[in-house]
Design an enzyme around this catalytic site. Structure first.
Site, PDB file in Angstrom:
ATOM      1  N   SER A   1      16.687  -7.438 -23.481  1.00  0.00           N
ATOM      2  CA  SER A   1      16.394  -7.011 -24.849  1.00  0.00           C
ATOM      3  C   SER A   1      17.695  -6.767 -25.612  1.00  0.00           C
ATOM      4  CB  SER A   1      15.569  -5.717 -24.840  1.00  0.00           C
ATOM      5  OG  SER A   1      14.309  -5.930 -24.271  1.00  0.00           O
TER       6      SER A   1
ATOM      7  N   ARG B   1       4.090  -5.087 -17.793  1.00  0.00           N
ATOM      8  CA  ARG B   1       4.788  -3.868 -18.220  1.00  0.00           C
ATOM      9  C   ARG B   1       3.870  -2.678 -18.003  1.00  0.00           C
ATOM     10  NH1 ARG B   1       5.405  -1.007 -23.296  1.00  0.00           N
ATOM     11  NH2 ARG B   1       7.534  -0.200 -23.561  1.00  0.00           N
TER      12      ARG B   1
ATOM     13  N   LYS C   1       6.200   1.359 -28.629  1.00  0.00           N
ATOM     14  CA  LYS C   1       7.484   1.885 -28.187  1.00  0.00           C
ATOM     15  C   LYS C   1       8.019   2.812 -29.263  1.00  0.00           C
ATOM     16  CE  LYS C   1      11.723   0.465 -25.911  1.00  0.00           C
ATOM     17  NZ  LYS C   1      12.561  -0.654 -25.431  1.00  0.00           N
TER      18      LYS C   1
END
Length: 204
Positions: free
Chosen positions: A108, A39, A137
């Protein structure tokens, strides 16, 4: 390639800086990580493809798959083992068509409504969360807690991995909620010894 969600590592370039991305991942896998997601929201496609190739070389022979976060073209071009997307990061059916039937594909999910809308035939697993608020996040949904996680797991038609602020001490309540594993970032990437940090998930 066998899909084992027990300990799912999501990389963070900044947190991996002390040891370097490849060595952090390699050490974490030696400690027991079973799946790795690359990521990096800021890297170019070319940079990510280079990272994939270096990581795949480090993972060779381990049986640990390498998944790409969000970037379908990177997953296709790099030879990664699969892709993970969020609710707003692309179309599941299109990703399956592009990557083919053998790629690992995850999505997700934060709510029961999102669960009700998905097509489980195109997916291999779900990332459920966040369980807790997390600094990795800032725009995440409302934290579920373990009760909310258990409700989502019970309604899920697929294998599931819990995510969001999880640490080694959360293994038991995550398992008790029914999830098949934990996805972590800073609990491994931000630690002085990534191998020991990963191993702690199996010894606490």
């Amino acid at each position: 390639m066998r899909l084992d969600l027990s300990l799912y590592l999501i990389t963070d370039r900044g947190l991996c800086a002390d040891h370097g991305l490849v060595e952090t991942v390699a050490a974490a896998v030696r400690g027991g990580v079973t799946i790795v997601q690359l990521r990096d929201k800021h890297a170019s496609d070319a940079e990510l493809i280079d990272q994939v190739r270096r990581l795949k070389a480090a993972l060779a022979g381990s049986g640990v798959p390498l998944i790409i976060n969000d970037r379908l073209e990177v997953a296709r071009e790099s030879g990664a083992d699969g892709l993970h997307i969020g609710q707003d990061d692309g179309d599941v059916e299109e990703a399956r068509r592009v990557l083919g039937p053998d790629a690992i594909l995850g999505l997700s999910v934060q709510t029961r409504e999102q669960l009700a809308r998905l097509d489980p035939s195109a997916l291999d697993y779900l990332g459920l969360g966040p369980v807790f608020a997390t600094p990795s996040k800032h725009d995440h949904a409302k934290p579920l807690g373990f009760e909310g996680l258990a409700a989502l797991v019970a309604a899920s038609p697929l294998l599931s991995v819990a995510i969001g602020g999880l640490k080694a001490e959360h293994v038991r309540p995550t398992r008790d909620a029914g999830a098949h594993g934990l996805a972590v970032i800073s609990a491994i990437c931000g630690q002085p010894d990534p191998q020991a940090a990963a191993r702690a998930f199996f010894t606490t």
